[in-house]
Design a protein around this motif. Structure first.
Motif: not given
Length: 347
Positions: A122-137
């Protein structure tokens, strides 16, 4: 310098599980003080080797999404090799997110797109994971990617360093001569690996196909498989290529392409999608590139490529020679040396 490589949680003893072990072993052979921590689901096929060396710590870890990050943090910070490390190298996204919540110095070594691609969730799940990973980077000392294709898929520029992957050398087992009648597919049964394309490419052909792997689409694939395709499930790596005239890699995205590289080292011709990160390193001849590195959407070219390889021994022999020569430059020893060089640059 003490360096610990970490991948947790993993759902299978393939891919990162195998390459992590090989990478750290190669680094230790080169004199580096490297350790490895692996968190593996209890549902994963196989088991840890009974003679694991002391520098590998393997424990049970189950995927639990973002909610499991805090619990995994507690577990990892209780492991001595992580506590004592001068720097930690993360091998998967969930570990990135955990390390971002610690005071450890760490590097994100990205080996596959670290969030679901469009259409895979889902677009929501994708956004959550992308946001979390970008913050980690943003908390990492550096971010590494294995190929330029992967870096581009991540939307990153030159600040993300290219550190090539590699695999343990595989002995050549075939030179393309003689008759073989099986095209082999080996991956997770998942949407991004595109198993339906393999079924379509094999349907009605006068040779056989065999599929190895596990995953959520396994029963769907079994139901859809034509009579000339055997959905054989998981198998050991040394059994994959025994009667194969070709490896077929149909993924919509493949950051590197370990199975393609293993097949090439073994001398087995590969027919792979143009999304494979390793494609332009393995196939450097323009004619072979046009015939055997293909877009996912052109089924006729996939069917023709397999038929040509099955029917033409001279073509198989020439392509096998080309692949073996290029594959020898993509060893785990070369990857370990590249990792060590990059670590020296930041410590």
């Amino acid at each position: 310098m003490k360096v610990t490589f970490v991948a947790a949680p993993l759902t299978a003893r393939s891919g990162v599980y195998r390459s992590g072990r090989e990478l750290v072993a190669a680094g230790r052979e080169q004199g580096h003080e490297w350790s490895l921590v692996l968190g593996v689901s209890q549902h994963a096929h196989g088991s840890a080797p009974v003679d694991d060396p002391e520098w590998i710590h393997e424990f049970a870890a189950e995927p639990s999404g973002p909610a499991g990050i805090i619990a995994l943090r507690r577990t990892l910070l209780g492991i001595r090799s992580i506590v004592d490390a001068d720097i930690v190298v993360s091998l998967i996204p969930q570990t990135d997110m955990v390390l971002a919540l610690t005071r450890k110095r760490w590097v994100a070594f990205v080996r596959g797109l670290p969030w679901p691609a469009a259409g895979e969730s889902s677009a929501v799940k994708r956004l959550i994971w992308k946001t979390l990973e970008a913050a980690a980077f943003r908390r990492a000392e550096e971010v590494w990617a294995t190929t330029t294709i992967l870096r581009a898929d991540m939307g990153h520029g030159s600040s993300t360093k290219i550190v090539p992957a590699g695999i343990a050398s595989v002995a050549r087992a075939w030179d393309g001569s003689g008759n073989r009648d099986t095209a082999v597919w080996a991956a997770r049964f998942h949407t991004d690996k595109n198993p339906a394309l393999f079924l379509a490419a094999l349907r009605g052909q006068d040779f056989a196909g065999r599929m190895h792997g596990v995953g959520s689409l396994e029963q769907v694939v079994r139901a859809d498989a034509p009579t000339n395709v055997d959905v054989a499930g998981w198998t050991s790596p040394d059994a994959l290529w025994q009667d194969a005239f070709a490896y077929v890699g149909t993924s919509h995205r493949e950051a590197f392409g370990r199975s393609a590289l293993e097949a090439a080292m073994a001398g087995v011709p590969v027919v792979i999608s143009d999304s494979f990160g390793v494609a332009d390193m393995l196939v450097t001849d323009d004619d072979f590139l046009q015939r055997f590195v293909l877009p996912n959407g052109d089924l006729d070219r996939w069917r023709q490529a397999l038929a040509d390889l099955h029917d033409d021994e001279s073509l198989r022999r020439r392509y096998s020679e080309h692949l073996v020569a290029n594959a020898q430059m993509l060893t785990i020893e070369a990857s370990a040396a590249a990792v060590a060089e990059r670590l020296r640059a930041i410590t």
